[in-house]
Design an enzyme around this catalytic site. Structure first.
Site, short mmCIF file in Angstrom:
data_model
loop_
_atom_site.label_atom_id
_atom_site.label_comp_id
_atom_site.label_asym_id
_atom_site.label_seq_id
_atom_site.Cartn_x
_atom_site.Cartn_y
_atom_site.Cartn_z
N ARG A 173 35.22 -21.68 61.04
CA ARG A 173 35.77 -20.63 61.89
C ARG A 173 34.68 -20.06 62.79
O ARG A 173 33.50 -20.41 62.66
CB ARG A 173 36.42 -19.56 61.01
CG ARG A 173 37.67 -20.06 60.30
CD ARG A 173 38.14 -19.09 59.23
NE ARG A 173 38.41 -17.77 59.76
CZ ARG A 173 38.63 -16.69 59.02
NH1 ARG A 173 38.60 -16.80 57.68
NH2 ARG A 173 38.86 -15.52 59.57
N TYR A 203 34.95 -20.79 49.70
CA TYR A 203 35.09 -19.96 50.90
C TYR A 203 33.79 -19.21 51.11
O TYR A 203 33.31 -18.50 50.21
CB TYR A 203 36.24 -18.96 50.75
CG TYR A 203 36.23 -17.94 51.86
CD1 TYR A 203 36.52 -18.31 53.17
CD2 TYR A 203 35.89 -16.61 51.62
CE1 TYR A 203 36.49 -17.39 54.20
CE2 TYR A 203 35.85 -15.67 52.64
CZ TYR A 203 36.15 -16.07 53.93
OH TYR A 203 36.10 -15.16 54.96
N ALA A 218 52.88 -20.25 94.43
CA ALA A 218 53.92 -19.22 94.30
C ALA A 218 55.20 -19.73 93.66
O ALA A 218 56.05 -18.93 93.27
CB ALA A 218 54.24 -18.65 95.68
N GLY A 272 57.90 -36.28 100.21
CA GLY A 272 57.94 -36.33 101.66
C GLY A 272 57.31 -37.61 102.17
O GLY A 272 56.33 -38.11 101.61
N ARG A 275 62.10 -26.45 86.80
CA ARG A 275 62.31 -27.59 85.91
C ARG A 275 61.35 -27.59 84.71
O ARG A 275 61.55 -28.33 83.76
CB ARG A 275 62.19 -28.90 86.69
CG ARG A 275 63.44 -29.20 87.51
CD ARG A 275 63.29 -30.48 88.30
NE ARG A 275 62.51 -30.28 89.51
CZ ARG A 275 62.14 -31.26 90.34
NH1 ARG A 275 62.47 -32.51 90.07
NH2 ARG A 275 61.45 -31.00 91.43
N GLY A 308 59.38 -20.91 101.92
CA GLY A 308 58.85 -22.19 102.39
C GLY A 308 57.34 -22.22 102.44
O GLY A 308 56.67 -21.18 102.44
N ALA A 350 31.10 -25.67 43.29
CA ALA A 350 32.52 -25.77 43.61
C ALA A 350 33.26 -24.49 43.24
O ALA A 350 32.95 -23.82 42.26
CB ALA A 350 33.14 -26.95 42.88
N ASN A 387 56.47 -31.53 88.06
CA ASN A 387 57.67 -30.72 88.20
C ASN A 387 58.32 -30.36 86.87
O ASN A 387 59.12 -29.43 86.81
CB ASN A 387 58.69 -31.43 89.08
CG ASN A 387 58.23 -31.52 90.52
OD1 ASN A 387 57.91 -30.51 91.14
ND2 ASN A 387 58.14 -32.73 91.05
#
Length: 509
Positions: A339, A372, A14, A146, A19, A84, A386, A234
């Site tokens: 492609r 192409y 959530a 922590g 940052r 929290g 070519a 972060n």
């Protein structure tokens, strides 16, 4: 009555990730083939949980849409206000009131977490009958994390967030990885007792451990074998660091299966890609998405393949491909662009500065350079000269061109779709073909050539070209050579124009 769930996974996703400085929610940032959230869900998948709940908040609609794609069975639960981690888990469990057994909680930003580590945590928790177990790690620099605080006997005493820690606690290097296993009943009870008496004014999930210890409940610490797995993200700098670590892990794993990676530092392989034994991956190569590289294929240098299949013993050099198929023994590049729906059959060739889209190039067929090919079917052993253009678009609709087996298309040709060149047919160089060419026939649309004598001297007098021409004419006259008369065609009547010649009337190799 619904059946009780023996295992429930809760993913905390959530957070805004301020940052990251991004409109994209932090957990949706990509990392070698999956989002941060996707990596976490993959690590949890082998638990075969009865229910997976993902707590969403910032960018909730984006996260929900992503879950629909990658984990449609997961249940998103909205945490409208981020009060929290304890609050997040509480609303997650409210969404699955029938959940019992083990609840596994994982932060959504630990993409290097291995499934084996999650399984080991749960096995230790369930094996010891603990009320709660935290995954810990010994890290070189615990700043911002922590801390795991143990008593004199080495048992968990509490988990302290850095902002609430004492100087002595901040010196500890054993950290909380943000991954937990709880007994569902005791977790629900403890969540109801959480307070917001801390620096952030939030309900900390980590405070559950202190409450359980105070109540005499058994709690455990499971230490990860590799602290790198517990690294979170972060900001973009940390994301780049995680990307490098995952690159190194992925490359090492492929090399140990028999893949040659010539420069691992410049090779980026998504965790969703597959590379088979004895393949060679050269430098500056990216294998992205669901790309598959077959045995003994050579890819690179300077190649990007996205959702592309490369067959055994094929070669792809300095090229870019998206959603393409390269058959066994085929050759691509350098500087080719494949492609979506470009399909190259066995031992075919697509060479330098060639673009192929939604087309099949048959076995042994060649498109060597500067062409192409769009919306086409090229037969086996056909040779496309070519600068050939498959003219497939009329401004509204796409049309298809078919070139038959062993046909030869001369250089600088336009094939204006819909059109078919039959098996074994030839098309003279410089033609614009808009009507079918029967098998074995020669298709030609050239106008007769004219050479206008003296044009440069009259129209470009004083230029270097005029001077060069004057010298050449003088030398030719003194040598007794032929000089063209004004209006004379030097070469190229209707019969001779289609003859194979070194000048490329048909095709190039």
């Amino acid at each position: 009555m619904p059946q009780p769930h023996l295992r429930t996974v809760v993913v905390l996703a959530a957070g805004e990730g301020k940052r990251m400085k991004s409109a994209l929610p932090k957990v949706l940032h990509p990392l070698l083939g999956r989002t941060l959230l996707g990596h976490v869900l993959t690590a949890a998948a082998p638990l075969a949980a009865d229910r997976t709940v993902v707590v969403v908040g910032h960018g909730a609609e984006q996260v929900r849409a992503h879950l629909t794609e990658i984990a449609p069975d997961a249940t998103p639960v909205l945490q409208a206000q981020q009060l929290g981690t304890g609050h997040a888990v509480r609303i997650a469990l409210e969404a699955v009131p029938e959940a019992s057994g083990t609840v596994v909680v994982i932060n959504g930003d630990v993409p290097l977490l291995r499934a084996e580590t999650v399984a080991a945590l749960v096995a230790a928790h369930e094996g010891e009958g603990a009320a709660a177990t935290v995954l810990a790690a010994e890290v070189p620099d615990p700043t911002g994390l922590g801390r795991i605080v143990r008593d004199a006997a080495g048992r968990l005493e509490q988990i302290v967030e850095e902002r609430d820690a004492t100087p002595a606690q901040r010196a500890l290097r054993e950290i909380n990885a943000g991954i937990y296993a709880f007994d569902a009943v005791r977790l629900r009870d403890a969540l109801g007792k959480l307070s917001t008496d801390n620096d952030q004014g939030e309900e900390y999930l980590t405070d559950v451990f202190g409450l359980l210890v105070s109540a005499g409940e058994p709690v455990g610490v499971h230490v990860a074998a590799d602290h790198v797995e517990t690294l979170g993200c972060n900001d973009r700098v940390e994301l780049a660091g995680l990307r490098r670590l995952l690159r190194d892990r992925t490359n090492e794993a492929w090399m140990r299966t028999g893949v040659t990676i010539l420069d691992p530092d410049t090779t980026w392989i998504d965790v969703t890609a597959t590379v088979e034994r004895d393949a060679v991956i050269d430098q500056n190569t990216q294998l992205r998405g669901t790309t598959v590289v077959g045995e003994q294929a050579v890819v690179g240098p300077d190649v990007t393949l996205i959702d592309t299949v490369v067959g055994a013993a094929a070669t792809v050099l300095r090229s870019h491909a998206v959603g393409a198929e390269v058959g066994p023994g085929a050759s691509v590049g350098p500087y080719a662009y494949l492609r979506p729906a470009a399909r190259l059959a066995e031992k075919s060739k697509v060479g330098t500065f060639v673009e192929v889209k939604n087309s099949e190039v048959g076995p042994g067929a060649k498109v060597p350079h500067l062409s192409y090919v769009g919306d086409a079917t090229i037969g086996a052993k056909a040779n496309i000269g070519a600068a050939t253009i498959f003219v497939n678009y009329d401004g509204v609709n796409k049309h298809r061109t078919v070139v038959g087996e062993a046909a030869f298309i001369g250089c600088d040709t336009s094939l204006i779709a819909p059109v078919e060149v039959g098996a074994g047919a030839y098309v003279a160089a410089g033609s614009a073909i808009s009507q079918d060419v029967p098998p074995g026939a020669l298709g030609v649309t050239r106008a007769p050539q004219r050479s206008i004598e003296g044009w440069v001297a009259r129209k470009r007098a004083g230029t270097v070209s005029a001077a060069a021409a004057e010298r050449a004419l003088a030398e030719g006259a003194s040598a007794g050579g032929p000089v063209a008369r004004e209006g004379e065609a030097i070469h190229g009547d209707a019969e001779t124009v289609g003859r194979p010649s070194a000048a490329g009337d048909t095709a190039t190799e």
